[in-house]
Design a protein around this motif. Structure first.
Motif, PDB file in Angstrom:
ATOM      1  N   GLY A 109       5.280   0.639   8.215  1.00 58.24           N
ATOM      2  CA  GLY A 109       4.908   1.772   7.655  1.00 58.24           C
ATOM      3  C   GLY A 109       3.594   2.136   7.805  1.00 58.24           C
ATOM      4  N   CYS A 110       2.601   1.581   8.772  1.00 55.88           N
ATOM      5  CA  CYS A 110       1.366   2.212   9.115  1.00 55.88           C
ATOM      6  C   CYS A 110       1.278   3.017  10.271  1.00 55.88           C
ATOM      7  N   SER A 111       0.984   4.254  10.126  1.00 58.19           N
ATOM      8  CA  SER A 111       0.926   5.037  11.284  1.00 58.19           C
ATOM      9  C   SER A 111      -0.212   4.840  12.318  1.00 58.19           C
ATOM     10  N   GLY A 112      -1.433   4.514  11.931  1.00 61.15           N
ATOM     11  CA  GLY A 112      -2.472   4.139  12.749  1.00 61.15           C
ATOM     12  C   GLY A 112      -2.662   2.764  12.662  1.00 61.15           C
ATOM     13  N   VAL A 113      -3.114   2.275  13.976  1.00 65.30           N
ATOM     14  CA  VAL A 113      -3.627   1.120  14.438  1.00 65.30           C
ATOM     15  C   VAL A 113      -5.090   1.341  15.104  1.00 65.30           C
ATOM     16  N   ASN A 114      -6.242   0.641  14.710  1.00 64.64           N
ATOM     17  CA  ASN A 114      -7.476   0.813  14.870  1.00 64.64           C
ATOM     18  C   ASN A 114      -7.850  -0.418  16.083  1.00 64.64           C
ATOM     19  N   ALA A 115      -8.445   0.147  17.280  1.00 62.59           N
ATOM     20  CA  ALA A 115      -8.858  -0.917  18.101  1.00 62.59           C
ATOM     21  C   ALA A 115      -9.801  -0.309  19.051  1.00 62.59           C
ATOM     22  N   LEU A 163       0.799  -1.192   0.051  1.00 64.36           N
ATOM     23  CA  LEU A 163      -0.185  -0.183  -0.125  1.00 64.36           C
ATOM     24  C   LEU A 163       0.839   1.243   0.095  1.00 64.36           C
ATOM     25  N   HIS A 164       1.991   1.208   0.767  1.00 69.25           N
ATOM     26  CA  HIS A 164       2.882   2.267   0.829  1.00 69.25           C
ATOM     27  C   HIS A 164       3.661   2.526  -0.371  1.00 69.25           C
ATOM     28  N   VAL A 194       0.569   5.187  -0.704  1.00 71.56           N
ATOM     29  CA  VAL A 194      -0.319   5.749   0.323  1.00 71.56           C
ATOM     30  C   VAL A 194       0.693   6.150   1.248  1.00 71.56           C
ATOM     31  N   PRO A 195       0.762   7.676   1.562  1.00 71.72           N
ATOM     32  CA  PRO A 195       1.677   7.976   2.924  1.00 71.72           C
ATOM     33  C   PRO A 195       1.293   7.270   4.300  1.00 71.72           C
ATOM     34  N   SER A 196       2.546   6.892   4.919  1.00 72.38           N
ATOM     35  CA  SER A 196       2.066   6.469   6.229  1.00 72.38           C
ATOM     36  C   SER A 196       1.123   7.026   7.228  1.00 72.38           C
ATOM     37  N   GLY A 197       1.041   8.213   7.050  1.00 72.60           N
ATOM     38  CA  GLY A 197       0.164   9.120   7.757  1.00 72.60           C
ATOM     39  C   GLY A 197      -1.573   8.867   7.507  1.00 72.60           C
ATOM     40  N   LEU A 198      -1.545   8.079   6.217  1.00 68.72           N
ATOM     41  CA  LEU A 198      -2.848   8.031   5.861  1.00 68.72           C
ATOM     42  C   LEU A 198      -3.417   6.455   5.822  1.00 68.72           C
ATOM     43  N   LEU A 199      -2.382   5.719   6.479  1.00 70.17           N
ATOM     44  CA  LEU A 199      -2.490   4.227   6.440  1.00 70.17           C
ATOM     45  C   LEU A 199      -2.808   3.710   7.844  1.00 70.17           C
ATOM     46  N   GLU A 200      -4.077   2.845   7.921  1.00 75.12           N
ATOM     47  CA  GLU A 200      -4.503   2.608   9.223  1.00 75.12           C
ATOM     48  C   GLU A 200      -4.590   0.869   9.282  1.00 75.12           C
TER      49      GLU A 200
END
Length: 460
Positions: free
Chosen positions: A283-289, A250-251, A256-262
């Protein structure tokens, strides 16, 4: 095109062509997912580089995915939990966003009340049906970003949507364009990405989303959803199960910039935390939990787990207040009637309780021997020794000292008369056939009786 990368100090190819493969029949990866057998973990020994982003954070879906697994929260409960998330995330807002349903009046009332709090973090975002009417609703409430479901595996495209891949792409792009036209930032939920044709559908579709972002100057967030928990973090695993392969692709390939990856993961195969941490690393900035991993089926990635994963990876909590985790746990169990499994890490009743006598002896000498870290400092939970038939006299001494907060010179050693008296009572209980552990209420009663007899005044 070949360009010099300042990141790797190498010449790299920066343009990759992955056309949409509009197949006539769905690719179900039956070699990996034979429905009448356990899924397969296959390797091709292809490795991608670790690429930890400069910034990483946690996002919350307790009120969306978490709420789908339980009795709906009441408005005041949502607001209370939202306050807790704000406290837990700390001054740097490391719990960056929280997503909400907007379907009912109760949901919308909760959103309004949370917005009235005026917190910068967690930012209130929504999750809605993909329609222009719902986009208008998001804007009227004052929310800046919304999640939009864009299922990406052929299981969903062919069997649920009854579309071809080309029809799905055109349908999704139309939805995202409508969202952007209203002035709302879209968060594209790539549902079931770990069963999707990554290079035949995911990359070409996300490339189109990145082109749309460039044309409209509106950020388009990509959420990689491991909907069924099939993601694998082992190096060299074949796609589409490779977590690092998905994030790298994805990156690097979709741009896709890291800041827009989740990353959004489920725990069907006990891999939710491990996969989320791997997504960060690659390379993924966000983790959804969600809090305590609540969510449909086996649940989601637990927020509290990722808080401590963050601290281990970064070497700092960066302002997060982990003591709030214990408060949230107590609120969930006492106010919401949540059945917290007793061995749940960090919050379960027994997470830092030991029953083995030899362990108790070690704890009495130095609690670092058998405690993961200073649980009293970080969670307001001093280490505890349960009193059973195997606890020994060290276990009784440790229990008394921990329960009554006796430290330094006030601590009772194994030969203290009160410890010996309580141990004698415990032994008698088990000699008479008892099997279960001694309850807290029983111990405090006996200690109170014995301390009065011995004129000991420390008891509460």
């Amino acid at each position: 095109m070949i360009e010099y990368s300042k990141k790797t100090n190498l010449l790299e190819r920066t343009e990759f062509t992955y056309p949409l493969q509009d197949v006539a029949e769905p690719n179900l990866f039956r070699n990996l997912f034979p429905y009448d057998e356990v899924p397969k973990i296959a390797f091709n020994h292809r490795h991608v580089p670790i690429n930890m982003p400069e910034e990483i954070w946690i996002t919350d879906t307790t009120f969306r995915d978490g709420q789908q697994s339980r009795e709906p929260f009441k408005t005041d409960q949502i607001v209370r939990i939202y306050d807790y998330l704000h406290q837990l995330g700390g001054e740097n807002g490391l719990i960056r966003q929280s997503e909400f349903f907007l379907y009912s009046k109760k949901d919308r009332d909760a959103v309004y009340k949370c917005l009235e709090r005026g917190y910068s973090f967690p930012e209130v975002t929504s999750w809605i049906r993909a329609s222009k009417q719902d986009f208008e609703l998001v804007k009227s409430i004052g929310i800046q970003e919304t999640g939009v479901l864009v299922s990406c595996s052929d299981y969903h495209i062919f069997y649920k949507l009854k579309m071809t891949r080309r029809e799905a792409v055109d349908h999704y792009l139309g939805i995202i364009k409508s969202c952007i036209e209203i002035g709302i930032k879209p968060r594209c939920h790539l549902e079931d990405i770990t069963r999707a044709d990554f290079y035949g559908f995911v990359v070409p579709f996300v490339n189109e989303l990145m082109k749309l972002m460039e044309e409209t100057k509106m950020p388009v967030k990509i959420r990689a959803c491991d909907t069924m928990g099939y993601g694998i973090s082992f190096p060299g695993v074949v796609m589409p199960r490779s977590v690092q392969g998905i994030i790298y692709g994805l990156h690097h390939h979709a741009g896709v910039p890291s800041g827009l990856l989740e990353w959004h993961g489920h725990n069907d195969f006990y891999r939710a935390v491990q996969n989320a941490s791997t997504a960060w690393l690659y390379g993924c900035s966000g983790v959804n939990a969600t809090m305590f991993g609540i969510g449909e089926r086996t649940g989601n990635t637990p927020i509290e787990a990722m808080v401590f994963e963050y601290a281990q990876l970064r070497g700092t909590l960066d302002g997060m207040d982990t003591r709030i985790i214990t408060e949230i746990g107590e609120y969930f169990t006492k106010e919401l009637g949540f059945n917290m499994p007793s061995r749940t890490p960090f919050v379960g009743k027994n997470f830092n309780v030991t029953r083995a006598g030899i362990h108790a002896d070690g704890l009495l000498k130095n609690e670092e021997i058998y405690n993961i870290f200073d649980t009293e400092k970080f969670l307001n939970r001093p280490v505890v020794v349960a009193v059973t038939k195997t606890s020994g006299i060290s276990g009784v001494a440790h229990w008394i000292n921990a329960y009554y907060g006796l430290t330094g010179d006030k601590m009772l050693d194994k030969q203290h008369p009160l410890v010996l008296a309580v141990k004698s009572w415990v032994d008698q209980e088990y000699e008479e056939g008892r099997e279960v552990a001694i309850a807290e209420e029983e111990l405090t009663r006996i200690i109170s009786e014995k301390s009065r007899e011995m004129n000991i005044s420390f008891v509460k």
